[in-house]
Design a protein around this motif. Structure first.
Motif, PDB file in Angstrom:
ATOM      1  N   HIS A 274       1.256 -29.878  20.171  1.00  0.00           N
ATOM      2  CA  HIS A 274       1.489 -31.109  19.425  1.00  0.00           C
ATOM      3  C   HIS A 274       2.977 -31.282  19.149  1.00  0.00           C
ATOM      4  O   HIS A 274       3.693 -30.322  18.935  1.00  0.00           O
TER       5      HIS A 274
ATOM      6  N   LYS B 295       5.946 -34.056  17.053  1.00  0.00           N
ATOM      7  CA  LYS B 295       6.068 -35.016  15.960  1.00  0.00           C
ATOM      8  C   LYS B 295       6.010 -36.463  16.441  1.00  0.00           C
ATOM      9  O   LYS B 295       5.502 -37.342  15.751  1.00  0.00           O
TER      10      LYS B 295
ATOM     11  N   ARG C 290      -3.113 -35.566  16.910  1.00  0.00           N
ATOM     12  CA  ARG C 290      -4.135 -34.587  16.507  1.00  0.00           C
ATOM     13  C   ARG C 290      -5.546 -35.185  16.450  1.00  0.00           C
ATOM     14  O   ARG C 290      -6.499 -34.485  16.128  1.00  0.00           O
ATOM     15  N   HIS C 291      -5.663 -36.460  16.766  1.00  0.00           N
ATOM     16  CA  HIS C 291      -6.951 -37.132  16.649  1.00  0.00           C
ATOM     17  C   HIS C 291      -7.572 -37.373  18.024  1.00  0.00           C
ATOM     18  O   HIS C 291      -6.954 -37.130  19.052  1.00  0.00           O
TER      19      HIS C 291
ATOM     20  N   ARG D 128     -10.423 -32.494  12.537  1.00  0.00           N
ATOM     21  CA  ARG D 128     -10.437 -31.038  12.388  1.00  0.00           C
ATOM     22  C   ARG D 128     -10.992 -30.438  13.675  1.00  0.00           C
ATOM     23  O   ARG D 128     -11.894 -31.009  14.298  1.00  0.00           O
TER      24      ARG D 128
ATOM     25  N   SER E 284     -13.430 -36.027  14.682  1.00  0.00           N
ATOM     26  CA  SER E 284     -12.598 -37.058  14.067  1.00  0.00           C
ATOM     27  C   SER E 284     -13.467 -38.025  13.277  1.00  0.00           C
ATOM     28  O   SER E 284     -14.487 -38.511  13.770  1.00  0.00           O
TER      29      SER E 284
ATOM     30  N   ALA F  27      -9.199 -35.417   2.899  1.00  0.00           N
ATOM     31  CA  ALA F  27      -8.496 -34.360   3.636  1.00  0.00           C
ATOM     32  C   ALA F  27      -9.006 -32.967   3.300  1.00  0.00           C
ATOM     33  O   ALA F  27      -8.644 -32.003   3.982  1.00  0.00           O
TER      34      ALA F  27
ATOM     35  N   THR G  68      -8.897 -25.239  12.249  1.00  0.00           N
ATOM     36  CA  THR G  68      -7.709 -25.867  11.676  1.00  0.00           C
ATOM     37  C   THR G  68      -8.054 -26.486  10.323  1.00  0.00           C
ATOM     38  O   THR G  68      -9.219 -26.577   9.943  1.00  0.00           O
ATOM     39  N   ASP G  69      -7.017 -26.900   9.620  1.00  0.00           N
ATOM     40  CA  ASP G  69      -7.206 -27.732   8.435  1.00  0.00           C
ATOM     41  C   ASP G  69      -7.590 -29.141   8.883  1.00  0.00           C
ATOM     42  O   ASP G  69      -7.619 -29.453  10.082  1.00  0.00           O
TER      43      ASP G  69
ATOM     44  N   HIS H 156      -6.506 -32.875   9.327  1.00  0.00           N
ATOM     45  CA  HIS H 156      -5.258 -33.631   9.490  1.00  0.00           C
ATOM     46  C   HIS H 156      -5.550 -35.117   9.327  1.00  0.00           C
ATOM     47  O   HIS H 156      -6.485 -35.651   9.939  1.00  0.00           O
TER      48      HIS H 156
ATOM     49  N   SER I 295      -4.115 -39.239   9.323  1.00  0.00           N
ATOM     50  CA  SER I 295      -3.123 -40.167   9.871  1.00  0.00           C
ATOM     51  C   SER I 295      -3.464 -41.571   9.433  1.00  0.00           C
ATOM     52  O   SER I 295      -4.628 -41.960   9.422  1.00  0.00           O
TER      53      SER I 295
END
Length: 467
Positions: A43, A45, A51-52, A204, A246, A257, A285-286, A288, A290
């Motif tokens: 990933h 920035k 991340r989706h 996630r 998602s 979240a 993962t946590d 995320h 957006s």
């Protein structure tokens, strides 16, 4: 003097444009991006939605393979761990009208993987087929005049520097500064439209449980017809034996979240199947979030004057709510327009080339724009639009078609062809599709997901919710 093209942005639109330019015989192609580009599927920035869930539809993949001849893009993606999912048989989809049946017939497909993997595979393919140069740089403006763009201005610690180019392609995505860049050349008055449902994405990643490796892609779609916020969720297989889960909610129905709230959100949907699946899966993962999800259309093609030597593609021209999975395909369609116009013109400096590309790219985005906006304007709290009488007529017909599709293969095939971008939206009005919509479903609506006995056993084995 050698011919040079500069591409601003190393996302999909930028990489496909770079491939087109290189194969068209441009002497030097330079891709500029603010990010340090990773050496693998990681990933970065500059991809706010990275991340989706991203769906590469049949129409988009076909266009990409046309733009990257000989590299075997589909083969590369599958070899790297991507999945190919049949819309007719490999997907569980609960629509606002009920569950779609699964059919043992040929139909369009989609490729699922992480956005990081897709970008890396495409970037590697372009590097293998073309001598493209990459440079980390932030573009702050255009050089030249309202008649012709001569290059870009790059931010530098000791002062801005100019990079000359015969053609500049803005493929910088949602964060484009194209309106201010044009204003700096004396070209103002760009008409823009934003339709923002306030969608928040929450995603996630989970490890696919043992025995669930072949479980179909599962989606509970949002319902725009009930005057309530959109709420949806999807379990999508990606590379590395993982599920990308998602959730999406419009203004007033946003997903949380925190992990417990994320699970509760999926269980509170019209069908709790997504929550039941992930309740017994290991999270990797946590969660995320957006919020960069609005539909934005910049009507650059409507300007009375347009400079030679400047093209705008991808999200810099038209940005879509990512829930509909069309952005990547539309980027490929725009790059294909660039390639075809370059073939016809035979030169970067051909008069009118940039304007023809811009108009063609805008036309290629119009169908996806209409599909996204006509649904988003139905949600409460949407900003930037209200349904017109024409929207309401189209919505009524689309809803009738979707209701028929719950048990009619002809209706379902029309919807798949349009949503996969394999055909234009007019496919919904072909005689066979109209007859299917009018006839309705020959089968009663299914209140349960169309699972095989083995899939039903997998779901029971994973379910820790007691729902």
């Amino acid at each position: 003097m050698s011919r040079r093209a500069v591409v601003v942005g190393a996302g999909l639109a930028g990489m496909l444009a770079a491939a087109v330019l290189s194969t068209a015989g441009v002497d030097e192609v330079i891709v500029l991006d603010r990010d340090e580009l990773p050496d693998g599927p990681e990933h970065r920035k500059g991809l706010p939605q990275g991340r989706h869930a991203h769906l590469l539809m049949t129409g988009g993949l076909n266009a990409m393979e046309e733009l990257l001849p000989g590299v075997g893009l589909r083969r590369r993606l599958l070899a790297a761990g991507a999945h190919e999912v049949s819309l007719s048989s490999g997907m569980l989809a609960r629509t606002p009208e009920g569950w779609l049946r699964r059919w043992r017939r040929e139909g369009p497909s989609m490729v699922t993987c992480s956005r990081a993997l897709l970008d890396w595979v495409v970037r590697s393919a372009v590097r293998d087929m073309a001598p493209v140069r990459f440079r980390r740089a932030a573009v702050v403006g255009l050089t030249g005049s309202a008649e012709r763009v001569r290059g870009v201005r790059i931010a530098a610690p000791g002062g801005d520097t100019d990079l000359a180019a015969d053609l500049v392609v803005d493929a910088s995505g949602r964060g484009t500064r194209v309106v201010s860049w044009l204003d700096g050349l004396g070209l103002s008055g760009v008409r823009e439209r934003a339709v923002d449902s306030g969608l928040v994405n929450a995603s996630r990643v989970y490890r696919v449980p043992e025995g669930a490796e072949r479980f179909p892609l599962t989606i509970v779609q949002a319902n725009p017809y009930v005057s309530r916020p959109a709420r949806s969720a999807m379990v999508m297989p990606i590379e590395g034996g993982r599920w990308l889960v998602s959730c999406g909610g419009s203004r007033g129905g946003e997903p949380p979240a925190d992990p417990e709230g994320f699970l509760r959100y999926t269980l509170a949907l019209p069908d709790p199947i997504v929550g039941r699946l992930i309740s017994g899966a290991e999270p990797l993962t946590d969660v995320h979030l957006s919020r960069s999800t609005s539909n934005v259309r910049r009507y650059l093609e409507k300007l009375p004057r347009w400079p030679e030597g400047f093209v705008v593609l991808g999200d810099a021209l038209a940005t879509f709510n990512p829930a509909y999975g069309h952005g990547m395909s539309v980027a490929a369609f725009g790059a294909r327009v660039l390639g075809r116009e370059l073939d016809r013109a035979g030169s970067l400096g051909a008069p009118g080339l940039a304007r023809r590309v811009l108009r063609g790219a805008a036309r290629s985005a119009d169908g996806a724009w209409s599909m996204a906006v006509s649904q988003d304007v139905l949600y409460p709290g949407v900003r930037g639009g209200r349904p017109t009488p024409g929207d309401r007529v189209l919505t009524a017909y689309t809803r009738r078609m979707m209701k028929a599709a719950t048990g009619s293969y002809a209706a379902a095939a029309a919807i798949w062809d349009v949503t996969s971008l394999r055909t234009p939206p007019t496919r919904m009005f072909h005689p066979g599709a109209v007859l299917a919509a009018l006839a309705g479903s020959p089968l009663p609506p299914s209140t349960e997901p169309p699972l095989t006995p083995g899939e039903r056993a997998v779901l029971r084995g994973l379910d820790r919710t007691g729902v």
